[in-house]
Each structure stands twice: as structure tokens, then as C-alpha cells.
Write a protein that holds these residues in place. Structure first.
Motif, mmCIF file in Angstrom:
data_model
loop_
_atom_site.group_PDB
_atom_site.id
_atom_site.type_symbol
_atom_site.label_atom_id
_atom_site.label_comp_id
_atom_site.label_asym_id
_atom_site.label_seq_id
_atom_site.Cartn_x
_atom_site.Cartn_y
_atom_site.Cartn_z
ATOM 1 N N PHE A 151 1.005 -1.154 -0.087
ATOM 2 C CA PHE A 151 0.148 -0.022 0.039
ATOM 3 C C PHE A 151 0.932 1.365 0.088
ATOM 4 O O PHE A 151 0.450 2.157 0.320
ATOM 5 N N TRP A 152 2.034 1.123 -0.558
ATOM 6 C CA TRP A 152 2.962 2.339 -0.365
ATOM 7 C C TRP A 152 2.293 3.488 -1.351
ATOM 8 O O TRP A 152 2.262 4.666 -1.027
ATOM 9 N N ASN A 153 1.707 3.231 -2.401
ATOM 10 C CA ASN A 153 0.984 4.431 -3.028
ATOM 11 C C ASN A 153 -0.252 4.860 -2.531
ATOM 12 O O ASN A 153 -0.747 5.924 -2.900
ATOM 13 N N GLN A 154 -0.554 4.558 -1.209
ATOM 14 C CA GLN A 154 -1.655 5.229 -0.716
ATOM 15 C C GLN A 154 -0.909 5.954 0.642
ATOM 16 O O GLN A 154 -1.888 7.133 1.309
ATOM 17 N N LEU A 155 0.266 5.967 0.927
ATOM 18 C CA LEU A 155 0.868 6.659 1.845
ATOM 19 C C LEU A 155 2.012 7.873 1.062
ATOM 20 O O LEU A 155 2.066 7.898 -0.036
ATOM 21 N N ASP A 156 2.396 8.533 2.022
ATOM 22 C CA ASP A 156 3.546 9.717 1.478
ATOM 23 C C ASP A 156 4.828 9.479 1.623
ATOM 24 O O ASP A 156 5.546 9.730 0.717
ATOM 25 N N TYR A 157 5.598 8.241 2.438
ATOM 26 C CA TYR A 157 6.690 7.854 2.502
ATOM 27 C C TYR A 157 6.611 6.456 2.545
ATOM 28 O O TYR A 157 5.727 5.842 2.921
ATOM 29 N N VAL A 158 7.757 5.783 1.727
ATOM 30 C CA VAL A 158 8.058 4.410 1.933
ATOM 31 C C VAL A 158 8.925 4.431 3.294
ATOM 32 O O VAL A 158 10.036 5.077 3.338
ATOM 33 N N GLY A 159 8.615 3.887 4.412
ATOM 34 C CA GLY A 159 9.072 3.967 5.578
ATOM 35 C C GLY A 159 9.885 2.546 5.790
ATOM 36 O O GLY A 159 9.508 1.520 5.408
ATOM 37 N N VAL A 160 11.101 2.891 6.221
ATOM 38 C CA VAL A 160 12.053 1.575 6.413
ATOM 39 C C VAL A 160 12.667 1.825 7.707
ATOM 40 O O VAL A 160 13.477 2.805 7.913
ATOM 41 N N ASP A 161 12.495 0.538 8.601
ATOM 42 C CA ASP A 161 13.502 0.726 9.732
ATOM 43 C C ASP A 161 14.876 0.027 9.174
ATOM 44 O O ASP A 161 14.795 -1.255 8.954
ATOM 45 N N ALA A 162 15.892 0.820 8.947
ATOM 46 C CA ALA A 162 16.984 0.414 8.206
ATOM 47 C C ALA A 162 18.062 -0.146 8.820
ATOM 48 O O ALA A 162 19.225 0.297 8.815
ATOM 49 N N TYR A 163 17.934 -1.359 8.993
ATOM 50 C CA TYR A 163 19.013 -2.100 9.662
ATOM 51 C C TYR A 163 19.432 -3.163 8.883
ATOM 52 O O TYR A 163 19.645 -4.231 9.031
ATOM 53 N N PHE A 164 19.789 -2.607 7.654
ATOM 54 C CA PHE A 164 20.541 -3.303 6.760
ATOM 55 C C PHE A 164 21.929 -3.891 6.912
ATOM 56 O O PHE A 164 22.892 -2.969 7.419
ATOM 57 N N PRO A 165 22.346 -4.989 6.987
ATOM 58 C CA PRO A 165 23.652 -5.723 7.208
ATOM 59 C C PRO A 165 24.573 -5.062 6.153
ATOM 60 O O PRO A 165 24.425 -5.120 4.978
ATOM 61 N N VAL A 166 25.661 -4.528 6.593
ATOM 62 C CA VAL A 166 26.591 -3.755 5.842
ATOM 63 C C VAL A 166 28.107 -4.338 5.919
ATOM 64 O O VAL A 166 28.992 -3.899 5.113
ATOM 65 N N SER A 167 28.496 -4.927 6.717
ATOM 66 C CA SER A 167 29.693 -5.380 7.272
ATOM 67 C C SER A 167 29.869 -6.762 8.089
ATOM 68 O O SER A 167 29.051 -6.632 8.970
ATOM 69 N N GLU A 168 30.739 -7.594 7.649
ATOM 70 C CA GLU A 168 30.987 -8.708 8.674
ATOM 71 C C GLU A 168 32.110 -8.454 9.578
ATOM 72 O O GLU A 168 32.542 -9.438 10.271
ATOM 73 N N SER A 169 32.577 -7.229 9.678
ATOM 74 C CA SER A 169 34.023 -7.066 10.490
ATOM 75 C C SER A 169 33.586 -6.721 11.894
ATOM 76 O O SER A 169 32.555 -5.920 12.147
ATOM 77 N N LYS A 170 34.425 -6.984 12.734
ATOM 78 C CA LYS A 170 34.361 -6.582 14.303
ATOM 79 C C LYS A 170 34.472 -5.197 14.334
ATOM 80 O O LYS A 170 33.795 -4.497 15.186
ATOM 81 N N THR A 171 35.186 -4.309 13.822
ATOM 82 C CA THR A 171 35.239 -2.783 13.377
ATOM 83 C C THR A 171 35.266 -2.477 12.151
ATOM 84 O O THR A 171 36.307 -2.310 11.565
#
Length: 337
Positions: A199-219
């Protein structure tokens, strides 16, 4: 009309157009303002202003006993002040008095911290009960958002199975919300859910809780985390284009612990090792990766406590940026817009 006058008018139109575009492009630099036991005040909001935030998410709560329990308990005297309608209203009043705009983001907490995206009823009767209970919960806060002049209202947070199994309910609910509240609407989809929200086209923003994995490193280094963002940026841009809506990070952030970019959603409190560099680098990489993208509307850092002076800061391994080096990174980024 003289040639000089034509040039003046064209220039004036161009200036107005540019001004409108810049106004539309003003990003949401937000904090997730955590509900507390007590009312908030100007001294607590000052810390929000200090990091140059222009928005805060106010988060009243409803509670459910288990993943298959259909009744939401909300706005009771047993809840913390900030979790109730009266508390959220007071928070909004103080925030707006200080020039901070507001997104009202009602959330559900399932006993023992079960993931809300798995909430699924076993019978049609229970689904109907859940729908009635959720409607009561969300419309109460839609009404509050309208009364307090909140700029954005979030219709739900990480409720994938509820949406997948009951699409007609959600289509009807959005219409009911719009009859009460006339501001901007979004839904806070989990990072691995947002592509399938119907239903994104019924809202104003595509809302994302943005916890995307970006690295396997310790630091992770900044460059390593930026490289990890590339595939997610392409995906976000594609979803934004298909929906015809900008992306809003309804939550974003990293813990100050080892491997913060590996599973950024992990809030396991038994992990107590503090790694401030991991938090700082992943946050800087996020800013450098998405904040300037044309499809991006801004975001709300997770999470910001009102009792700032009691935050452990450099001894804390959880999400909050308060009293940690990453707070300066946020302050500098938010000052740019």
C-alpha cells in the motif's frame, strides 16, 4: 513586453522554482524520542536541538501478551507516562514549542520482546478481534496526531504477517485514518519487509527501519561499510521509483559494540562489549551513502532518551548515540540541512 522584462520574469520564476525545490528537499533529521516514566521539559529537548535535529518521533505503546494474542492493551494507568496518550501529547507540546516537528509512531510491544513481524492469529475470530483492537489503538493516536498538529503519522511498525494476511483490513484502515488525520502518512517496514508492502501508493513515504547488514567486520571502516551499502541503495532507489514515493528511514542506527554492521537489528543485552569506533564508522558510512540521494527524505536515529544525563555514554553498548563520539557525527550531519 520588453526583452529585459522577459529576462527578469524568467529569472524570477527560476528563483521561485529553485526555492520550492530546496524547500521540498529539506531533509528530516530526526531522533526517536523514547517514552519515559515522566513528562519531558525544555531542558531535555535542548539536547535534541544541540544535535541540530528538526524532527522527533514520539512513540506511544500498546502491549500484547504473545504472537497469537489478539488483544492490544493501550493507554492505561499501568503504562509509563510517555507510552500513553496524555504523555505523548505532552511530549509533542514541548517539542513543538521548541521548533521540533513530530512524527507520531505508535508501536506494539510483545511480552519478552518477540518480533512483531511474526504476529499471526490462528483463527478467523482472533484475526477479527486483532483488527478491532488495532483499529482502536491506531485511530486513537491518529486523532491525537490531528489534535496536536503532528506533521507525520506512522500507521504501524514492523507488522509483516498482519499485513500479508489481512490486506483488506489495511486498505480500509488507511481510509479511516485519512478521514481523521490530514498530515503525511507512512508505515515503518522492517528492512527485509519493505519491498513487499502493498500500500505504499496510498501513503506519502516508503518507511523503512533501516537495519541493513553492511559489514562482517568486528570494527568496520567507513569505506567498508559504504561498500556494503551499495546493493541496498540500488534496491531502495528501485522501490522508491516503483512506488513514486521517497524513502524515509523511520528508524536507523547502530550499536556501539563489536560487529555492529553485521546484524544491526540485534538488541541482545547480553552483548556488553563496547566498540565506539564500530558505531561511529557505520553511522558515518550511512550518512555518506544515502543522505544526499534524491530518493531519500531523511531519518530518525534510534534511540534518544529524555534522561540524557543518566546515559552511560562511552560505557554503553546499546543503540543510543547520546554522550558517545557518534553524537558529534550526527550533529555535524544534521547541521548540513
Amino acid at each position: 513586453m520588453t526583452h529585459t522584462l522577459k529576462i527578469f520574469i524568467i529569472g524570477l520564476i527560476g528563483a521561485v522554482t529553485l526555492s520550492c525545490a530546496q524547500e521540498q528537499r529539506k531533509l528530516i533529521n530526526g531522533v526517536s524520542y523514547v517514552a519515559a516514566r515522566n513528562p519531558t521539559d525544555n531542558s531535555e529537548v535542548k539536547h535534541v536541538l544541540d544535535v541540530n535535529a528538526n524532527f522527533a518521533a514520539v512513540m506511544p505503546f500498546g502491549f500484547i501478551r504473545s504472537l497469537d494474542t489478539p488483544t492490544i492493551i493501550h493507554n492505561t494507568e499501568r503504562q509509563w507516562f510517555g507510552e500513553t496518550r496524555a504523555g505523548a501529547t505532552q511530549y509533542i507540546k514541548v517539542l513543538k514549542e521548541n521548533g521540533i516537528k513530530v512524527m507520531v509512531k505508535p508501536q506494539i510491544w510483545i511480552w519478552r520482546g518477540e518480533f512483531t513481524g511474526f504476529m499471526k492469529m490462528k483463527t478467523e475470530a482472533d484475526w477479527k478481534t486483532l483488527e478491532d483492537s488495532y483499529r482502536s489503538f491506531i485511530l486513537e493516536y491518529a486523532q491525537m496526531a490531528a489534535e496536536t498538529g503532528a506533521e507525520i503519522f506512522c500507521i504501524g511498525t514492523e507488522l509483516e504477517q498482519f499485513i500479508v494476511n489481512r490486506p483488506d483490513f489495511w486498505n480500509g484502515l488507511i481510509k479511516e485514518i485519512k478521514a481523521i488525520y490530514s498530515g503525511k502518512l507512512t508505515y515503518a517496514a522492517n528492512w527485509d519487509e519493505y519491498k513487499r508492502v502493498p500500500f505504499w501508493n496510498q501513503l506519502d513515504y516508503v518507511g523503512v527501519d533501516a537495519y541493513f547488514p553492511v559489514s562482517e567486520s568486528k570494527t568496520p571502516t567507513v569505506e567498508e561499510a559504504k561498500a556494503g551499502w551499495q546493493r541496498w541503495k540500488e534496491e531502495l532507489a528501485s522501490v522508491s521509483a516503483a512506488a513514486g514515493r521517497p524513502i524515509l528511514f523511520t528508524e536507523y542506527g547502530y550499536r556501539s559494540t563489536d560487529f555492529s554492521g553485521k546484524e544491526p537489528w540485534d538488541s541482545d543485552h547480553t552483548k556488553t562489549t563496547v566498540n565506539l569506533d564500530a558505531q561511529t564508522n557505520t553511522t558515518q558510512a550511512l550518512f555518506e551513502s544515502v543522505w544526499s540521494e534524491s530518493w531519500f527524505a531523511g531519518g530518525f536515529i534510534w534511540k534518544w532518551f529524555t534522561f540524557d544525563e543518566r546515559i552511560k555514554g562511552t560505557e554503553d553498548s546499546q543503540f543510543t548515540p547520546q554522550n558517545k563520539p557518534v553524537e558529534k557525527i550526527i550533529q555535524l550531519q544534521y547541521a548540513k540541512q
